[in-house]
Design a protein around this motif. Structure first.
Motif, PDB file in Angstrom:
ATOM      1  N   ASP A 192      15.420 -17.509  58.881  1.00  0.00           N
ATOM      2  CA  ASP A 192      14.429 -16.464  58.594  1.00  0.00           C
ATOM      3  C   ASP A 192      14.430 -15.403  59.687  1.00  0.00           C
ATOM      4  O   ASP A 192      14.225 -14.215  59.423  1.00  0.00           O
ATOM      5  CB  ASP A 192      13.034 -17.072  58.465  1.00  0.00           C
ATOM      6  CG  ASP A 192      12.913 -17.936  57.220  1.00  0.00           C
ATOM      7  OD1 ASP A 192      13.799 -17.858  56.359  1.00  0.00           O
ATOM      8  OD2 ASP A 192      11.934 -18.698  57.124  1.00  0.00           O
ATOM      9  N   PRO A 205      15.911 -25.461  62.911  1.00  0.00           N
ATOM     10  CA  PRO A 205      14.597 -25.020  63.397  1.00  0.00           C
ATOM     11  C   PRO A 205      14.636 -24.757  64.903  1.00  0.00           C
ATOM     12  O   PRO A 205      15.341 -25.437  65.638  1.00  0.00           O
ATOM     13  CB  PRO A 205      13.680 -26.202  63.063  1.00  0.00           C
ATOM     14  CG  PRO A 205      14.571 -27.380  62.879  1.00  0.00           C
ATOM     15  CD  PRO A 205      15.897 -26.865  62.457  1.00  0.00           C
ATOM     16  N   LYS A 219      20.750 -22.395  60.588  1.00  0.00           N
ATOM     17  CA  LYS A 219      19.594 -22.797  59.780  1.00  0.00           C
ATOM     18  C   LYS A 219      18.675 -23.762  60.530  1.00  0.00           C
ATOM     19  O   LYS A 219      17.672 -24.209  59.995  1.00  0.00           O
ATOM     20  CB  LYS A 219      20.079 -23.463  58.489  1.00  0.00           C
ATOM     21  CG  LYS A 219      20.901 -22.543  57.594  1.00  0.00           C
ATOM     22  CD  LYS A 219      21.357 -23.248  56.337  1.00  0.00           C
ATOM     23  CE  LYS A 219      22.188 -22.339  55.457  1.00  0.00           C
ATOM     24  NZ  LYS A 219      23.512 -22.036  55.995  1.00  0.00           N
ATOM     25  N   PHE A 254      12.165 -24.180  68.345  1.00  0.00           N
ATOM     26  CA  PHE A 254      10.798 -24.317  68.860  1.00  0.00           C
ATOM     27  C   PHE A 254      10.616 -23.330  70.005  1.00  0.00           C
ATOM     28  O   PHE A 254      11.334 -23.376  70.995  1.00  0.00           O
ATOM     29  CB  PHE A 254      10.540 -25.757  69.325  1.00  0.00           C
ATOM     30  CG  PHE A 254      10.445 -26.719  68.165  1.00  0.00           C
ATOM     31  CD1 PHE A 254       9.234 -26.941  67.530  1.00  0.00           C
ATOM     32  CD2 PHE A 254      11.572 -27.365  67.692  1.00  0.00           C
ATOM     33  CE1 PHE A 254       9.154 -27.797  66.439  1.00  0.00           C
ATOM     34  CE2 PHE A 254      11.498 -28.214  66.606  1.00  0.00           C
ATOM     35  CZ  PHE A 254      10.279 -28.432  65.976  1.00  0.00           C
ATOM     36  N   ASN A 266      11.993 -20.765  61.888  1.00  0.00           N
ATOM     37  CA  ASN A 266      13.264 -21.032  61.200  1.00  0.00           C
ATOM     38  C   ASN A 266      14.288 -19.985  61.612  1.00  0.00           C
ATOM     39  O   ASN A 266      14.058 -18.783  61.449  1.00  0.00           O
ATOM     40  CB  ASN A 266      13.014 -20.988  59.683  1.00  0.00           C
ATOM     41  CG  ASN A 266      14.211 -21.494  58.904  1.00  0.00           C
ATOM     42  OD1 ASN A 266      15.338 -21.144  59.202  1.00  0.00           O
ATOM     43  ND2 ASN A 266      13.951 -22.338  57.928  1.00  0.00           N
ATOM     44  N   LEU A 280       7.177 -23.688  65.665  1.00  0.00           N
ATOM     45  CA  LEU A 280       8.408 -23.803  64.879  1.00  0.00           C
ATOM     46  C   LEU A 280       8.760 -22.458  64.244  1.00  0.00           C
ATOM     47  O   LEU A 280       7.918 -21.834  63.601  1.00  0.00           O
ATOM     48  CB  LEU A 280       8.214 -24.857  63.785  1.00  0.00           C
ATOM     49  CG  LEU A 280       9.377 -25.028  62.824  1.00  0.00           C
ATOM     50  CD1 LEU A 280      10.440 -25.927  63.413  1.00  0.00           C
ATOM     51  CD2 LEU A 280       8.900 -25.611  61.508  1.00  0.00           C
ATOM     52  N   GLN A 305       8.991 -14.537  56.102  1.00  0.00           N
ATOM     53  CA  GLN A 305       9.200 -14.626  54.659  1.00  0.00           C
ATOM     54  C   GLN A 305       8.976 -13.257  54.012  1.00  0.00           C
ATOM     55  O   GLN A 305       9.682 -12.859  53.083  1.00  0.00           O
ATOM     56  CB  GLN A 305       8.217 -15.656  54.059  1.00  0.00           C
ATOM     57  CG  GLN A 305       8.427 -15.970  52.600  1.00  0.00           C
ATOM     58  CD  GLN A 305       9.718 -16.731  52.366  1.00  0.00           C
ATOM     59  OE1 GLN A 305      10.220 -17.411  53.258  1.00  0.00           O
ATOM     60  NE2 GLN A 305      10.267 -16.607  51.181  1.00  0.00           N
ATOM     61  N   ALA A 309       5.722 -17.614  60.169  1.00  0.00           N
ATOM     62  CA  ALA A 309       6.605 -18.003  59.059  1.00  0.00           C
ATOM     63  C   ALA A 309       6.396 -17.072  57.873  1.00  0.00           C
ATOM     64  O   ALA A 309       7.346 -16.656  57.206  1.00  0.00           O
ATOM     65  CB  ALA A 309       6.333 -19.452  58.650  1.00  0.00           C
TER      66      ALA A 309
END
Lengths: 336, 437
Positions: A183, A165, A163, A167, A180, A178, A51, A47
């Motif tokens: 992203d 999620p 958008k 898995f 996103n 998880l 980011q 994540a």
């Protein structure tokens, strides 16, 4: 990049991640209230990396302008806001988002021409600090101008990026990891943008001229490279990069004044990666993104939380102690 | 050019500039309402509708009723950009710039409220921090010039717990509640109350601060959604933090029906940018939602019908209605004080008397064209909160709807907490408590 440096990165990064993970698992074994599992650690890390690409998108605009003029463009954040506001405004007027993108890119080119004519041209041969002050003026102008034209309400920018999620690795890890999807798309867009920029700078005539200007203004001028044209080109490219960053950040958080503040998130990325390196902006973004997420999740609770902002700067400052030019910046040697 | 000509030109220029910049002439008898607003800056999307609601209601009184009991209303705005130092600067600029003494100041920021409390005390000015600011300023013995009506953050936290307890079948024992909060004086206000209630109710309480402005909350929501997995999440957010939190909550699959925000995380600007992710999100409110009250029709007719008004597109927004709520409080305080001091422009001290004796009953709300807009408020010398109530509203993708009855905070527990904190403040600042017996 030399093979030796590349091999250090390829082996060093997994080793560093493993070492951090083992340190946390050791902390968890000593302190039962400290939560750590390897899948969770990898989830936070991924994540953070995604980011980090978002930060890199903003940092790229700074690098482009700094390379060409040695000026830190304080207005990059407001360019992101202005571009996003213009695109949303055009979409609200009924344009399809692809057409709105093209028109907005044109607006950013016009803006670059205006900045070169009105702000930069009278500043030729002025000290860098004067140019920097001028970019502060551009920041406030764009900030107010954008809101005057398009209003200060929060605007939705939805161009259909998923958008939900996702898995992944559900077979390997209980419950899966998880990720996103937004992203993930942003990371792909960031990678494509970097590839386009790399080709542009490496293989086109203007790109080579820009690299020459970046190396030495006077030498570039002496061989007939038009500095003013280069400035227009570089501010235009920075404007289009700002547009892409604005779409990604605006799609995530809505288009509003606060977008101009994301420039603050790019600063530690630039300090870490170096102000003159495009790969530095990417790698710096990834390190800052991953570092701050891991620090916030695993160390934040130990010191009251909300540490990710200052942790990013601290990480960058630690790098400065050992490499003042940043990880990928050019080492400046001056005779005294 | 000789000196005489130069002098004449300078005089002419001065007269011209003076003529242009002089404020429009107002009748001598005007009641002055200074207004600290933020139509610019990172929180402008929230500040604009509030400022519009506040000025629209007050200026509508001029158009519809000829002012308050015939005394015209004067509104002057100063933009703080939600910045504490600019808030103080605006206060200093506005406090002496009206045709009469300032009625009251509404800082619309907990940070600015903190910065102004002692300045206003020294200047003899009133502060109304409705639904924000220092909760312990509800103790009118220590803060005779500050009014927290209708409800404080501590009362909001108490009301949230009452609501989720009812949703959980009457007990929170063994449940997990997380608080996501703006890492500022504002966001920290409910912590002490939620910690106290955790001990009493038996739930586990976890805190997640979010740094200003709140654009980046991935780490917070990974902890909440993937590690802690709480039963309920409360939010004390503001501005972009709210919509980002809602989006991030959705991205980790946290159910919106279990996500409750405070009334500053309850506007259209908080949910619309989050799109469909926000459907089902809940928040507290302490006044009516929508533009369906008779007073809105009056504002439309008497202001917008005459080409006036601050922003038609914001009429009926949650924060527009909150601005209107605050304008009602201010104008009613003046009206009540006029009953004692006469129908004229009042001084700040006279308005203070009006505020200390303010009563807006349910019937009065209806008379004002706002039936069931808010619960009855009654201020006294000691109680500056006025026993207000809140309710839970829910976003369905298009509008907010009221989904609970009015919830009265448990004042038997909150009141001693206000008094204890206020007494501590009085001691630290060497303030003599006034006698309210």
């Amino acid at each position: 990049m030399p093979v030796r440096t590349l091999s250090i990165w390829i082996t060093g990064v997994p080793l560093a991640i493993g070492a951090i993970g083992f340190a946390f698992s050791l902390m968890a074994s000593l302190n039962p209230s400290f939560f750590f599992t390897w899948p969770y650690f990898l989830e936070v890390l991924s994540a953070g990396l995604l980011q980090g690409v978002m930060y890199s998108l903003v940092a790229l605009g700074f690098v482009l302008i700094f390379k060409a003029s040695s000026v830190f463009n304080f207005a990059q954040g407001s360019m992101v806001l202005f571009a996003a506001l213009t695109m949303v405004g055009l979409i609200e007027m009924g344009l399809h988002w692809t057409l709105a993108f093209v028109v907005t890119a044109g607006v950013m080119v016009l803006l670059a021409i205006a900045i070169e004519r009105i702000v930069l041209r009278p500043m030729v041969n002025q000290p860098h600090i004067i140019m920097f002050m001028a970019t502060i003026g551009i920041f406030y102008f764009l900030d107010g101008f954008g809101q005057t034209i398009w209003g200060s309400n929060v605007k939705i920018l939805d161009i259909g990026i998923p958008k939900d999620p996702i898995f992944v690795l559900t077979g390997l890890v209980e419950g899966g990891m998880l990720v996103n999807s937004f992203d993930l798309v942003a990371a792909i867009v960031g990678a494509i943008l970097v590839a386009i920029l790399a080709v542009f700078f490496q293989y086109t005539r203007i790109g080579r001229a820009l690299r020459a200007v970046a190396d030495d203004h006077q030498a570039a001028l002496s061989v007939g490279i038009p500095l003013k044209t280069i400035w227009v080109v570089v501010w235009s490219v920075a404007g289009i990069v700002a547009l892409v960053a604005g779409i990604m950040w605006g799609g995530k958080a809505g288009v509003q004044f606060t977008l101009a503040l994301i420039a603050l998130k790019a600063l530690p990325v630039l300090i870490l990666g170096g102000f003159t390196s495009i790969p530095g902006a990417i790698v710096g973004g990834l390190i800052i993104g991953a570092g701050e997420q891991v620090a916030e999740v695993f160390l934040g609770s130990l010191v009251g939380g909300a540490i990710q902002d200052w942790f990013a700067y601290m990480l960058a400052l630690v790098v400065l102690l050992f490499r003042p030019q940043g990880l990928f910046g050019e080492k400046i040697i001056e005779r005294v | 050019m000789n000196l005489r000509k130069l002098g004449l030109v300078a005089l002419g220029a001065a007269l011209l500039v003076g003529g242009i910049s002089a404020p429009p002439a107002l009748a001598a008898e005007t009641q002055y309402f200074p207004s600290l607003v933020y139509r610019t800056g990172p929180y402008a999307p929230n500040g604009v509708p509030f400022a519009n609601g506040y000025s629209d209601y007050l200026l509508m009184l001029n158009e519809r009723d000829g002012g308050i009991n015939g005394v015209k209303v004067e509104v002057q705005e100063c933009d703080t950009a939600y910045n504490n130092d600019r808030g103080v600067e605006c206060y200093e600029r506005l406090k002496g710039s009206g045709q009469s003494e300032p009625t009251l100041f509404n800082p619309l920021s907990t940070g600015i409220t903190y910065a102004l409390i002692e300045r206003a005390r020294a200047d003899g000015n009133n502060i109304v921090s409705g639904g924000y600011g220092r909760a312990d300023a509800s103790d009118g013995r220590v803060f005779p010039h500050v009014f927290t009506l209708p409800i404080t953050y501590w009362a909001g936290a108490d009301s949230m717990i009452q609501y989720v307890r009812a949703q959980e079948g009457g007990s929170l024992k063994g449940k997990k509640i997380a608080l996501v909060y703006h890492d500022s004086a504002y966001g920290k206000e409910p912590i002490a109350t939620l910690e106290r209630l955790a001990g009493e109710e038996g739930y586990t309480f976890s805190k997640f601060p979010v740094a200003h402005p709140g654009l980046e909350q991935k780490a917070t929501w990974l902890q909440i959604g993937r590690q802690l997995r709480p039963d309920w999440v409360f939010m004390w957010g503001w501005g972009v933090m709210n919509s980002t939190a809602i989006k991030e909550a959705a991205s980790v699959g946290f159910p919106m029906e279990k996500f409750v925000g405070i009334w500053w995380s309850a506007s259209e600007a908080d949910v619309i940018p989050a799109g469909d992710s926000a459907n089902g999100y809940k928040a507290l409110g302490f006044h009516g939602v929508g533009a369906g009250f008779p007073v809105h029709a009056d504002i439309t007719k008497h202001l917008y019908g005459k080409g006036m008004g601050a922003g038609k597109e914001t009429v009926g927004d949650v924060l527009y209605n909150r601005g209107m709520f605050n304008a009602v409080v201010a104008s009613e305080a003046v009206r009540i004080a006029q009953g004692k001091f006469g129908k004229r422009a009042l001084t700040s001290k006279e308005v203070n008397w009006g505020l200390n004796n303010l009563e807006i009953s349910n019937a009065r709300w209806a008379e004002l064209g706002m039936p069931d807009f808010a619960r009855g408020i009654k201020i006294s010398c000691a109680d500056h909160e006025g026993a207000g109530s809140s309710y839970v509203q829910q976003w369905d993708g298009k509008t907010w709807s009221k989904v609970s009855d009015w919830i009265a905070p448990n004042n038997s527990a909150l009141r001693p907490a206000y008094e204890s904190s206020a007494a501590q403040y009085a001691k630290e600042n060497n303030i003599a408590m006034r006698d309210c017996k």
